[in-house]
Design a protein around this motif. Structure first.
Motif, short mmCIF file in Angstrom:
data_model
loop_
_atom_site.label_atom_id
_atom_site.label_comp_id
_atom_site.label_asym_id
_atom_site.label_seq_id
_atom_site.Cartn_x
_atom_site.Cartn_y
_atom_site.Cartn_z
N VAL A 34 14.48 60.04 -10.39
CA VAL A 34 14.17 59.06 -9.43
C VAL A 34 13.11 58.28 -9.98
N ALA A 35 13.56 56.83 -9.98
CA ALA A 35 12.62 55.69 -10.56
C ALA A 35 11.91 55.13 -9.35
N ALA A 36 10.61 55.32 -9.35
CA ALA A 36 9.83 54.78 -8.14
C ALA A 36 8.80 53.70 -8.49
N GLN A 37 8.17 53.08 -7.37
CA GLN A 37 7.36 52.22 -7.73
C GLN A 37 6.31 52.82 -8.24
N ASP A 38 5.49 51.90 -9.08
CA ASP A 38 4.17 52.48 -9.86
C ASP A 38 3.40 52.95 -9.13
N ALA A 39 2.96 52.65 -7.80
CA ALA A 39 2.02 53.47 -7.08
C ALA A 39 2.36 54.67 -6.38
N ASP A 40 3.77 54.92 -6.37
CA ASP A 40 4.21 56.17 -6.00
C ASP A 40 4.77 57.16 -6.91
N LEU A 41 4.66 56.64 -8.27
CA LEU A 41 4.93 57.66 -9.42
C LEU A 41 4.20 58.89 -9.34
N ALA A 42 3.07 59.12 -9.23
CA ALA A 42 2.29 60.47 -9.22
C ALA A 42 2.81 61.08 -8.16
N ARG A 43 2.92 60.72 -6.75
CA ARG A 43 3.56 61.61 -5.85
C ARG A 43 4.88 61.98 -5.97
N VAL A 44 5.60 61.25 -6.55
CA VAL A 44 6.86 61.52 -6.77
C VAL A 44 7.12 62.58 -7.81
N ALA A 45 6.42 62.52 -8.85
CA ALA A 45 6.27 63.42 -10.08
C ALA A 45 5.81 64.86 -9.63
N GLU A 46 4.86 64.95 -8.59
CA GLU A 46 4.28 65.91 -7.95
C GLU A 46 5.30 66.96 -7.46
N THR A 47 6.51 66.30 -7.03
CA THR A 47 7.49 67.23 -6.27
C THR A 47 8.25 67.86 -7.55
N GLY A 48 8.09 67.47 -8.93
CA GLY A 48 8.81 68.27 -9.92
C GLY A 48 10.07 67.49 -10.47
N VAL A 49 10.67 66.64 -9.55
CA VAL A 49 11.83 65.82 -9.99
C VAL A 49 11.55 64.97 -11.24
N GLU A 50 12.74 64.90 -12.23
CA GLU A 50 12.46 63.97 -13.25
C GLU A 50 12.00 62.54 -12.77
N THR A 51 10.98 61.87 -13.08
CA THR A 51 10.39 60.73 -12.51
C THR A 51 10.40 59.60 -13.73
N TRP A 52 10.82 58.47 -13.14
CA TRP A 52 11.03 57.39 -14.03
C TRP A 52 10.27 56.13 -13.59
N ALA A 53 9.85 55.37 -14.37
CA ALA A 53 9.34 53.94 -13.99
C ALA A 53 10.21 53.10 -13.79
N GLN A 54 9.97 51.94 -13.05
CA GLN A 54 11.18 50.90 -12.90
C GLN A 54 10.99 49.89 -14.09
N HIS A 55 9.80 50.00 -14.80
CA HIS A 55 9.88 48.88 -15.81
C HIS A 55 8.30 49.23 -16.44
N VAL A 56 8.27 48.94 -17.83
CA VAL A 56 6.97 48.46 -18.53
C VAL A 56 7.02 47.49 -19.21
N ASP A 57 5.90 46.90 -19.48
CA ASP A 57 5.69 45.63 -20.07
C ASP A 57 5.54 45.80 -21.76
N PRO A 58 5.92 44.86 -22.62
CA PRO A 58 5.37 44.69 -23.77
C PRO A 58 4.03 44.53 -24.36
N ILE A 59 3.21 45.57 -23.80
CA ILE A 59 1.86 45.32 -24.06
C ILE A 59 1.19 46.63 -24.64
N GLU A 60 -0.28 46.55 -25.02
CA GLU A 60 -0.78 47.56 -25.23
C GLU A 60 -2.26 47.40 -24.42
N TYR A 61 -3.12 48.62 -24.77
CA TYR A 61 -4.24 48.57 -23.90
C TYR A 61 -5.08 47.25 -24.10
N GLY A 62 -5.70 46.64 -23.15
CA GLY A 62 -6.42 45.39 -23.07
C GLY A 62 -6.18 44.55 -21.98
N SER A 63 -6.42 43.36 -22.25
CA SER A 63 -6.57 42.41 -21.01
C SER A 63 -4.95 41.95 -20.81
#
Length: 215
Positions: A34-63
Motif C-alpha cells: 500500500v502506497a500511502a500519503q506521507d502523513a499516513d505512512l506510520a499508521r499504515v505501517a503499524e498494520t503490518g502491511v508492506e508500506t510504500w511512499a508515493q514519492h521521494v525527492d533527490p535530496i539529502e538532509y538539509g535545507s
C-alpha cells in the motif's frame, strides 16, 4: 505477482485499506503493498502491511523545506517508494537522484514511465522495478493490459534489453482479477492500481477479486 495499491490523495481510510490488504495478502499468499500519503505512512505501517511512499525527492538532509526525504519515509515505516508517477513527473536527472536517495535509505524503488521508450531509459538508472502507465488510461475503466496490450509487452522487452534484473509492472486502469491475470500473461510481474481499491465501497472484497486468479 506484486499488487501495489496507490491511495493517492483519495478520501479513503488508509488504515482500513491497509488492514484489508494485510489480511488478503496473508490469506492468499499474494504480495500486496500500500502506497500511502506521507502523513499516513506510520499508521499504515503499524498494520503490518508492506508500506510504500508515493514519492521521494533527490535530496539529502538539509535545507529542503517542502520536500520528501527518503530517510524520513523509511523511518516512518516505508519499505519502498514510487518515483516519477504520471501525476508527479520528474526530469531524468532527478529520477536518477531519487533512485539514489531511496537506495541510500534502503527503500525498494519502482520508477513509472509512460511508454516503452521511457521504460528503457529509466531502467538504465538501476531501479528495482519499473511500471508502464499510459496517462490516458490512469483512473479509467479500461486497463492497459486489455486496452493496449502491446505497450506492456514492448515495455517488458525494452526493460529486458537494458537490464534483465529489473522487474516490470503494469499500471493504469487495473481493477479486476482478470486485469491482473492479463498483465501476468503479457510478462508483467506486478500491477499498480489505485481507484479500484481506494474508491471501492468494500476494499477487502476488491482486493480479494484482484488476487483470486493468483491464489
Amino acid at each position: 505477482m506484486f499488487v501495489l495499491v496507490n491511495l493517492k490523495t483519495y478520501p479513503c481510510d488508509p488504515v482500513e485499506v491497509a488492514q484489508a490488504a494485510k489480511e488478503v495478502s496473508e490469506e492468499s499468499g499474494v504480495r500486496i503493498g500500500v502506497a500511502a500519503q506521507d502523513a499516513d505512512l506510520a499508521r499504515v505501517a503499524e498494520t503490518g502491511v508492506e508500506t510504500w511512499a508515493q514519492h521521494v525527492d533527490p535530496i539529502e538532509y538539509g535545507s529542503n523545506t517542502g520536500h520528501t526525504l527518503a530517510e524520513t519515509v523509511a523511518e516512518a515505516g516505508a519499505e519502498g517508494t514510487l518515483i516519477n508517477h504520471s501525476e508527479n513527473r520528474l526530469k531524468l536527472a532527478d529520477i536518477d537522484g531519487s533512485v539514489q536517495a531511496a537506495e541510500r535509505a534502503d527503500l525498494e524503488t519502482c520508477v513509472c514511465a509512460n511508454n516503452p521508450a521511457q521504460i528503457g531509459a529509466v531502467t538504465a538508472l538501476g531501479p528495482d522495478s519499473v511500471a508502464v502507465e499510459p496517462p490516458e488510461l490512469i483512473g479509467g475503466d479500461v486497463s492497459v493490459a486489455t486496452g493496449d496490450p502491446d505497450i506492456v509487452t514492448d515495455a517488458v522487452e525494452a526493460a529486458e534489453a537494458v537490464d534483465e534484473d529489473v522487474e516490470v509492472y503494469c499500471g493504469a486502469g487495473i481493477s479486476t482479477g482478470d486485469d491482473v491475470e492479463s498483465a501476468g500473461e503479457l510478462g508483467a510481474t506486478g500491477v499498480l492500481l489505485a481507484s479500484g481499491v481506494a474508491k471501492a465501497d468494500d476494499p477487502r472484497a476488491a482486493l480479494e477479486d484482484l488476487v483470486e486468479p493468483l491464489a
